[in-house]
Design a protein around this motif. Structure first.
Motif, mmCIF file in Angstrom:
data_model
loop_
_atom_site.group_PDB
_atom_site.id
_atom_site.type_symbol
_atom_site.label_atom_id
_atom_site.label_comp_id
_atom_site.label_asym_id
_atom_site.label_seq_id
_atom_site.Cartn_x
_atom_site.Cartn_y
_atom_site.Cartn_z
ATOM 1 N N GLY A 1 21.515 73.747 50.194
ATOM 2 C CA GLY A 1 21.357 73.990 48.769
ATOM 3 C C GLY A 1 22.454 73.362 47.929
ATOM 4 N N ASN A 2 23.508 72.815 48.554
ATOM 5 C CA ASN A 2 24.585 72.174 47.810
ATOM 6 C C ASN A 2 24.128 70.758 47.444
ATOM 7 N N LYS A 3 23.777 70.595 46.192
ATOM 8 C CA LYS A 3 23.200 69.335 45.709
ATOM 9 C C LYS A 3 24.115 68.140 45.967
ATOM 10 N N GLU B 1 23.148 64.986 48.284
ATOM 11 C CA GLU B 1 23.110 63.631 47.723
ATOM 12 C C GLU B 1 24.013 62.675 48.492
ATOM 13 N N GLN B 2 25.185 63.139 48.927
ATOM 14 C CA GLN B 2 26.083 62.284 49.709
ATOM 15 C C GLN B 2 25.418 61.854 51.014
ATOM 16 N N ILE B 3 24.751 62.777 51.673
ATOM 17 C CA ILE B 3 24.074 62.438 52.928
ATOM 18 C C ILE B 3 22.934 61.462 52.664
ATOM 19 N N LEU B 4 22.166 61.720 51.623
ATOM 20 C CA LEU B 4 21.034 60.840 51.319
ATOM 21 C C LEU B 4 21.482 59.459 50.860
ATOM 22 N N GLN B 5 22.649 59.358 50.207
ATOM 23 C CA GLN B 5 23.174 58.045 49.830
ATOM 24 C C GLN B 5 23.565 57.254 51.076
ATOM 25 N N LYS B 6 24.135 57.925 52.061
ATOM 26 C CA LYS B 6 24.526 57.253 53.298
ATOM 27 C C LYS B 6 23.314 56.918 54.170
ATOM 28 N N HIS B 7 22.231 57.666 53.975
ATOM 29 C CA HIS B 7 21.032 57.503 54.804
ATOM 30 C C HIS B 7 19.796 57.486 53.902
ATOM 31 N N PRO B 8 19.657 56.429 53.088
ATOM 32 C CA PRO B 8 18.594 56.408 52.067
ATOM 33 C C PRO B 8 17.173 56.375 52.634
ATOM 34 N N ARG B 9 17.022 55.988 53.882
ATOM 35 C CA ARG B 9 15.672 55.953 54.461
ATOM 36 C C ARG B 9 15.255 57.305 55.031
ATOM 37 N N SER C 1 19.302 79.895 44.227
ATOM 38 C CA SER C 1 18.826 79.839 42.845
ATOM 39 C C SER C 1 17.710 78.807 42.778
ATOM 40 N N ASN C 2 17.012 78.734 41.662
ATOM 41 C CA ASN C 2 15.913 77.766 41.533
ATOM 42 C C ASN C 2 16.389 76.330 41.732
ATOM 43 N N SER C 3 17.549 75.977 41.173
ATOM 44 C CA SER C 3 18.034 74.600 41.321
ATOM 45 C C SER C 3 18.475 74.330 42.755
ATOM 46 N N GLU C 4 19.088 75.322 43.416
ATOM 47 C CA GLU C 4 19.467 75.143 44.814
ATOM 48 C C GLU C 4 18.225 75.020 45.688
ATOM 49 N N GLN C 5 17.208 75.814 45.394
ATOM 50 C CA GLN C 5 15.956 75.747 46.144
ATOM 51 C C GLN C 5 15.336 74.368 45.995
ATOM 52 N N ALA C 6 15.324 73.855 44.769
ATOM 53 C CA ALA C 6 14.755 72.527 44.523
ATOM 54 C C ALA C 6 15.540 71.464 45.280
ATOM 55 N N SER C 7 16.871 71.584 45.305
ATOM 56 C CA SER C 7 17.706 70.626 46.044
ATOM 57 C C SER C 7 17.404 70.686 47.528
ATOM 58 N N ALA C 8 17.295 71.900 48.065
ATOM 59 C CA ALA C 8 17.004 72.056 49.486
ATOM 60 C C ALA C 8 15.621 71.497 49.817
ATOM 61 N N ASP C 9 14.643 71.776 48.964
ATOM 62 C CA ASP C 9 13.300 71.242 49.184
ATOM 63 C C ASP C 9 13.299 69.717 49.137
ATOM 64 N N LEU C 10 13.997 69.147 48.158
ATOM 65 C CA LEU C 10 14.075 67.698 48.024
ATOM 66 C C LEU C 10 14.719 67.090 49.259
ATOM 67 N N PHE C 11 15.802 67.710 49.725
ATOM 68 C CA PHE C 11 16.489 67.215 50.908
ATOM 69 C C PHE C 11 15.551 67.204 52.111
ATOM 70 N N LEU C 12 14.850 68.304 52.321
ATOM 71 C CA LEU C 12 13.947 68.365 53.476
ATOM 72 C C LEU C 12 12.822 67.333 53.329
ATOM 73 N N LEU C 13 12.320 67.132 52.127
ATOM 74 C CA LEU C 13 11.283 66.117 51.933
ATOM 75 C C LEU C 13 11.823 64.724 52.195
ATOM 76 N N MET C 14 13.037 64.437 51.730
ATOM 77 C CA MET C 14 13.646 63.121 51.967
ATOM 78 C C MET C 14 13.857 62.899 53.460
ATOM 79 N N CYS C 15 14.234 63.944 54.169
ATOM 80 C CA CYS C 15 14.448 63.817 55.603
ATOM 81 C C CYS C 15 13.151 63.481 56.330
#
Length: 191
Positions: A141-143, A147-155, A173-187
């Protein structure tokens, strides 16, 4: 007598313990065998549940997952993997023998320290099959960390692994949930 007792009570000291009191760094090299794969890793021999240091040992779910992965290693060939809640790294380090890239994550700095020592231990063993093995701090949930992980691994990653982990989505929180969801989708995005 009553007066002496009062004086003794006044002499009692209040002792406050900081988190270092609960930290156990008595790591031992432990050998793990998963099929033909043998791993030597630093870990504790007993659990510490104080200050969320549960990642200092290998839990039964990781042993089950690793046995499955070692029996089905062909599914890992050429993949990129991110492991959530890596602890000492037993699952991710096993995967690194088969995968092109493995990112091990944990949120606890003490656990990340032993995780990095285990990565160094693999590198110093002379086995070249541990290429692409890295550790990253990740508090779910830490945005910023996501983001740091996704920048290093954009694919993204082909496979997301986690053993003996628990995600309490209601706590975000709603924003943390959205970040976590986005991260899992990017993965989950395929290369």
């Amino acid at each position: 007598m009553h007066r002496e007792q009062e004086k003794d009570e006044d002499d009692d000291e209040i002792v406050c313990l900081d988190e270092s009191f609960f930290i156990n760094r008595d790591y031992q090299i432990t050998t793990f065998k998963f099929g033909p794969q043998v791993l030597n890793l630093l870990c504790l021999q007993s659990a510490s549940t104080d200050y969320d240091l549960t990642g200092q040992i290998v839990w039964p779910g990781a042993v089950l997952l690793n046995n499955y992965l070692s029996q089905n290693s062909e599914m890992l060939k050429g993949c990129s993997v991110i492991e959530l809640g890596s602890g000492i790294g037993v699952t991710g380090i096993l995967c690194s023998r088969f995968c092109d890239e493995v990112v091990l994550t944990d949120h606890n700095d003490e656990v990340l320290e032993i995780l990095n020592k285990n990565i160094e231990l693999q590198s110093s063993s002379g086995n070249s099959s541990y290429a692409g093995l890295t550790a990253e701090k990740l508090e779910w949930g830490n945005k910023d960390e996501i983001e740091q992980i996704l920048q290093k691994h954009p694919r993204g990653f082909d496979i997301i692994l986690g053993a003996d982990i628990y995600i309490h989505w209601k706590g975000f929180s709603n924003s943390e949930q959205a970040s976590a969801d986005l991260f899992l989708l990017m993965c989950l995005e395929l290369k």
